[in-house]
Enzyme design. Structure first.
Site, PDB file in Angstrom:
ATOM      1  N   LYS A 176      19.178  26.234  12.847  1.00 48.99           N
ATOM      2  CA  LYS A 176      18.921  27.518  13.503  1.00 48.99           C
ATOM      3  C   LYS A 176      18.304  28.433  12.465  1.00 48.99           C
ATOM      4  O   LYS A 176      18.502  28.253  11.262  1.00 48.99           O
ATOM      5  CB  LYS A 176      20.224  28.137  14.016  1.00 48.99           C
ATOM      6  CG  LYS A 176      20.037  29.053  15.200  1.00 48.99           C
ATOM      7  CD  LYS A 176      19.952  28.268  16.477  1.00 48.99           C
ATOM      8  CE  LYS A 176      19.577  29.119  17.654  1.00 48.99           C
ATOM      9  NZ  LYS A 176      19.741  28.384  18.914  1.00 48.99           N
ATOM     10  N   ASP A 206      14.555  31.461  20.716  1.00 52.57           N
ATOM     11  CA  ASP A 206      15.926  31.844  21.056  1.00 52.57           C
ATOM     12  C   ASP A 206      15.790  33.319  21.441  1.00 52.57           C
ATOM     13  O   ASP A 206      14.686  33.774  21.773  1.00 52.57           O
ATOM     14  CB  ASP A 206      16.881  31.616  19.867  1.00 52.57           C
ATOM     15  CG  ASP A 206      18.356  31.640  20.277  1.00 52.57           C
ATOM     16  OD1 ASP A 206      18.843  30.651  20.813  1.00 52.57           O
ATOM     17  OD2 ASP A 206      19.020  32.684  20.087  1.00 52.57           O
ATOM     18  N   GLY A 233      22.563  39.083  31.538  1.00 52.32           N
ATOM     19  CA  GLY A 233      21.313  38.965  30.797  1.00 52.32           C
ATOM     20  C   GLY A 233      20.136  39.135  31.735  1.00 52.32           C
ATOM     21  O   GLY A 233      20.300  39.161  32.982  1.00 52.32           O
ATOM     22  N   PHE A 234      18.959  39.251  31.181  1.00 63.32           N
ATOM     23  CA  PHE A 234      17.741  39.303  32.006  1.00 63.32           C
ATOM     24  C   PHE A 234      16.555  38.758  31.205  1.00 63.32           C
ATOM     25  O   PHE A 234      15.418  39.146  31.387  1.00 63.32           O
ATOM     26  CB  PHE A 234      17.476  40.725  32.516  1.00 63.32           C
ATOM     27  CG  PHE A 234      17.022  41.721  31.474  1.00 63.32           C
ATOM     28  CD1 PHE A 234      17.859  42.122  30.449  1.00 63.32           C
ATOM     29  CD2 PHE A 234      15.733  42.253  31.511  1.00 63.32           C
ATOM     30  CE1 PHE A 234      17.428  43.017  29.479  1.00 63.32           C
ATOM     31  CE2 PHE A 234      15.297  43.166  30.561  1.00 63.32           C
ATOM     32  CZ  PHE A 234      16.155  43.549  29.533  1.00 63.32           C
ATOM     33  N   GLY A 235      16.858  37.799  30.332  1.00 65.46           N
ATOM     34  CA  GLY A 235      15.806  37.161  29.536  1.00 65.46           C
ATOM     35  C   GLY A 235      15.351  35.875  30.195  1.00 65.46           C
ATOM     36  O   GLY A 235      15.613  35.624  31.378  1.00 65.46           O
ATOM     37  N   ASN A 236      14.731  35.068  29.392  1.00 64.74           N
ATOM     38  CA  ASN A 236      14.162  33.818  29.867  1.00 64.74           C
ATOM     39  C   ASN A 236      15.212  32.875  30.470  1.00 64.74           C
ATOM     40  O   ASN A 236      14.974  32.231  31.499  1.00 64.74           O
ATOM     41  CB  ASN A 236      13.444  33.183  28.661  1.00 64.74           C
ATOM     42  CG  ASN A 236      13.049  31.781  28.926  1.00 64.74           C
ATOM     43  OD1 ASN A 236      13.755  30.853  28.540  1.00 64.74           O
ATOM     44  ND2 ASN A 236      11.958  31.608  29.606  1.00 64.74           N
ATOM     45  N   VAL A 237      16.386  32.837  29.852  1.00 70.39           N
ATOM     46  CA  VAL A 237      17.424  31.909  30.322  1.00 70.39           C
ATOM     47  C   VAL A 237      17.956  32.357  31.685  1.00 70.39           C
ATOM     48  O   VAL A 237      18.071  31.556  32.625  1.00 70.39           O
ATOM     49  CB  VAL A 237      18.556  31.807  29.270  1.00 70.39           C
ATOM     50  CG1 VAL A 237      19.720  31.007  29.806  1.00 70.39           C
ATOM     51  CG2 VAL A 237      18.022  31.188  27.977  1.00 70.39           C
ATOM     52  N   ALA A 238      18.242  33.666  31.805  1.00 68.85           N
ATOM     53  CA  ALA A 238      18.728  34.209  33.084  1.00 68.85           C
ATOM     54  C   ALA A 238      17.681  33.967  34.178  1.00 68.85           C
ATOM     55  O   ALA A 238      18.003  33.511  35.287  1.00 68.85           O
ATOM     56  CB  ALA A 238      19.014  35.697  32.945  1.00 68.85           C
ATOM     57  N   TRP A 239      16.437  34.218  33.845  1.00 64.99           N
ATOM     58  CA  TRP A 239      15.344  34.042  34.813  1.00 64.99           C
ATOM     59  C   TRP A 239      15.306  32.608  35.364  1.00 64.99           C
ATOM     60  O   TRP A 239      15.229  32.393  36.580  1.00 64.99           O
ATOM     61  CB  TRP A 239      14.022  34.429  34.132  1.00 64.99           C
ATOM     62  CG  TRP A 239      12.798  34.010  34.869  1.00 64.99           C
ATOM     63  CD1 TRP A 239      12.267  34.618  35.975  1.00 64.99           C
ATOM     64  CD2 TRP A 239      11.947  32.887  34.574  1.00 64.99           C
ATOM     65  NE1 TRP A 239      11.128  33.938  36.373  1.00 64.99           N
ATOM     66  CE2 TRP A 239      10.913  32.880  35.534  1.00 64.99           C
ATOM     67  CE3 TRP A 239      11.953  31.899  33.574  1.00 64.99           C
ATOM     68  CZ2 TRP A 239       9.903  31.910  35.525  1.00 64.99           C
ATOM     69  CZ3 TRP A 239      10.942  30.942  33.570  1.00 64.99           C
ATOM     70  CH2 TRP A 239       9.937  30.955  34.538  1.00 64.99           C
TER      71      TRP A 239
HETATM   72  N1  GLU Z   1      17.537  28.255  21.258  1.00 63.79           N
HETATM   73  C1  GLU Z   1      17.752  27.212  22.199  1.00 63.79           C
HETATM   74  C2  GLU Z   1      19.166  26.685  22.053  1.00 63.79           C
HETATM   75  O1  GLU Z   1      20.050  27.451  21.746  1.00 63.79           O
HETATM   76  C3  GLU Z   1      16.674  26.141  22.168  1.00 63.79           C
HETATM   77  C4  GLU Z   1      16.454  25.478  20.855  1.00 63.79           C
HETATM   78  C5  GLU Z   1      15.264  24.525  20.825  1.00 63.79           C
HETATM   79  O2  GLU Z   1      14.597  24.363  21.848  1.00 63.79           O
HETATM   80  O3  GLU Z   1      15.043  23.975  19.762  1.00 63.79           O
HETATM   81  O4  GLU Z   1      19.476  25.548  22.266  1.00 63.79           O
END
Ligand code: GLU
Length: 445
Positions: free
Chosen positions: A124, A164, A235-241
Site C-alpha cells: 500500500k 484507493d 460514502g459517495f466515491g467510486n466504491v459506493a457508486w
Molecule cells: N485500493 C484497493 C483495495 O483496497 C484496490 C487495490 C488494487 O487494485 O491494487 O483493495
C-alpha cells in the site's frame, strides 16, 4: 502462539500506530487456533515475520500550486509481503494518511490478495496530500513529483500500485505518464488505467460489483435473495457508486449515501441518474453530499450524522476505516438489520464486529467483500502481460467466479458447529494459510 505477548512487543516497537495494531490484533486472534495446530509455523516464526513489512519507502513530495507557492507532502510505499506474487495494492491520497494507516492497509492487502486466488503480494502507499479543492494542474504536478521517487521500487513483476481513496482514473493516468517517461517502458505497472492505454473494462465498477456478488452468496447461503431488500450505503466515491449500481441491477433499493458532512436519506431509492450524480458530486472536489438533497426533493440531508440510524435490511459501509462503531452496530441490530457487508477497508471497529458476531449476524469483512477491486486489478495485469483486452462479459465472468471462490474459502474456515458463518475468521484463516505456507516453502528470508 503467544498473541498478547506478540501484540505487546509490537506496541513497544511501533508506539501509537493504532490502526496497524488494530488490524494485526484482529488477524492474530482469528488465526490463533490453526496456528497452534501447526508447530512448523511457530518454528519458522511466521507470525513475527508476517507482521513486519518487507520494506517501507518514505520520501518528500514537493510540488508547486497554481499561485507558484511550494508545498511539501510525505510520500510512502509500504511493500508488505511478496510471498505469493509481486507487491500489489493501491495508493491513498488523503490528509489523514499516516504510516500506521498504510501499514494496516498493506497488512490487510496481503490476506485479501491471497483470497482472490490470484498471484499477488500485498502493498500500500500514498500521501497526506489533500486532493480536495485542487486544480487538475496541481493534481498532475503532485502525481508527477510522487512518481519521481516511487518509480524506483515499482515494476510489473515487482510492485504494481493502483487507486484507493483520493486516487482514481485521473491520478493513475498522471502517475502512469511519469512512470512511463522515467522508465522508457509501457508495461502494466499501474492498474486502474484508462481504457485507451491498458486499463481493464469494469475495473472502476469492480469493488462495488464484487461486494454485491459476495452479498448474493451470503444471502443464498442464508436461503434468501437480494430482491426487494433495502440497503444503507455510506460514502459517495467510486466504491459506493459501483455498489449502488449493482445493488439496483439486482433488485435491491439503496436509500442512503454519505460524506464527511452527513448523510442523505432518499426513501425512493438512489438509482440511475441519481447514482450517476454521485460521480458529479465527487468530481466537484468539495467532498460533500448535501447538494444531493437540494437536487432531488425526495431526499433529506441529515447533517453531521452517519446512515446507520436508518432502518434497513442490509448495511454496506463503503467510506473509510472505523466508520462504523459499536453504537452504530447497536442501532443497526435494534432496527433489525440482517446482513452487514464491510466494503471499506476495516470499516468497522473491533467492538462493532464483536457486537455483530455476538448477535450471530452474518458479517463480511472488507478483506473478503471488497476483494473484487484488487482481483480485477489482477485481471488487468494478466491482460497487460498477454497484450490483449477482454470484453466486459469475460471480466465479469472472472469476477463472479473469484467472488464465489472467496466466499467458499470463508465457508471452509468460518463455519461454526451451530451453522453460523464467522466470515471474519474464515477470511483471515484462508488468507493466512496461503501466505504462511508460501513463506514456509521459501525458507527464512
Ligand atoms: N485500493 C484497493 C483495495 O483496497 C484496490 C487495490 C488494487 O487494485 O491494487 O483493495
Amino acid at each position: 502462539m503467544k498473541t498478547e505477548k506478540i501484540l505487546q512487543e509490537l506496541e513497544v516497537k511501533h508506539p501509537g500506530e493504532k490502526e496497524y495494531l488494530q488490524a494485526v490484533r484482529e488477524v492474530l486472534l482469528s488465526i490463533e487456533q490453526v496456528y497452534n495446530e501447526h508447530p512448523e509455523f511457530e518454528k519458522a516464526k511466521i507470525i513475527e515475520r508476517l507482521v513486519e513489512p518487507d520494506r517501507i519507502l518514505t520520501f518528500r513530495v514537493p510540488w508547486t500550486d497554481d499561485q507558484g507557492e511550494v508545498h511539501v507532502n510525505l510520500g510512502y510505499r509500504v511493500q508488505f509481503n511478496n510471498a505469493i506474487g509481486p507487491y500489489k495494492g493501491g495508493l491513498r491520497f488523503h490528509p489523514s494518511v499516516t504510516l500506521s494507516i498504510l501499514k494496516f492497509l498493506g497488512f490487510e492487502q496481503t490476506f485479501k490478495n491471497a483470497l482472490t486466488t490470484l498471484p499477488m503480494g500485498g502493498a500500500k502507499g500514498g500521501s497526506d496530500f489533500a486532493p480536495r479543492g485542487k486544480s487538475d494542474a496541481e493534481i498532475m504536478r503532485f502525481c508527477q513529483s510522487f512518481m519521481i521517487e516511487a518509480h524506483k521500487v515499482l515494476g510489473p513483476n515487482m510492485d504494481v500500485p493502483a487507486g484507493d481513496i483520493g486516487v482514481g482514473g485521473r491520478e493513475v493516468g498522471y502517475l502512469f505518464g511519469m512512470y512511463k517517461k522515467l522508465t522508457h517502458e509501457h508495461t502494466g505497472t499501474l492498474t486502474g488505467k484508462g481504457m485507451e492505454f491498458g486499463g481493464s473494462i469494469l475495473r472502476p465498477e469492480a469493488t462495488g460489483f464484487g461486494a454485491c456478488y459476495f452479498l448474493e452468496q451470503m444471502l443464498a447461503d442464508a436461503g434468501t435473495t437480494i430482491k426487494g431488500k433495502t440497503i444503507a450505503v455510506s460514502g459517495f466515491g467510486n466504491v459506493a457508486w459501483g455498489a449502488v449500481k449493482k445493488a439496483n441491477e439486482l433488485g435491491a433499493k439503496v436509500v442512503t449515501i454519505s460524506g464527511p458532512d452527513g448523510y442523505v436519506y432518499d426513501p425512493e431509492g438512489i438509482s440511475g441518474e441519481k447514482n450517476e450524480y454521485m460521480l458529479e458530486l465527487r468530481a466537484s472536489g468539495n467532498d460533500v453530499v448535501a447538494p444531493y438533497a437540494e437536487k432531488y426533493p425526495s431526499a433529506t440531508f441529515v447533517p453531521g450524522r452517519k446512515p446507520w440510524e436508518v432502518k434497513v435490511d442490509i448495511a454496506m459501509p463503503c467510506a473509510t476505516q472505523n466508520e462504523l462503531g459499536e453504537e452504530d452496530a447497536k442501532h443497526l441490530v435494534d432496527n433489525g438489520v440482517q446482513f452487514v457487508v464491510e466494503v471499506s477497508n476495516m470499516g468497522c471497529t473491533a467492538e462493532a464486529i464483536d457486537y455483530f458476531i455476538g448477535h450471530k449476524l452474518p458479517f463480511a469483512p472488507g478483506k473478503a467483500a471488497n476483494s473484487g477491486g484488487v482481483a480485477t486489478s489482477g485481471l488487468e495485469m494478466t491482460q497487460n502481460a498477454m497484450h490483449i483486452s477482454w470484453t466486459a462479459e469475460e471480466v465479469d465472468r472472472y469476477l463472479h467466479q473469484i467472488m464465489s471462490d472467496v466466499h467458499a474459502q470463508c465457508l471452509q474456515y468460518g463455519k461454526d458447529a451451530d451453522g453460523y458463518i464467522n466470515y471474519v475468521r474464515g477470511a483471515n484463516i484462508a488468507g493466512f494459510m496461503k501466505v504462511a505456507n508460501a513463506m514456509l516453502a521459501q525458507g527464512v528470508i
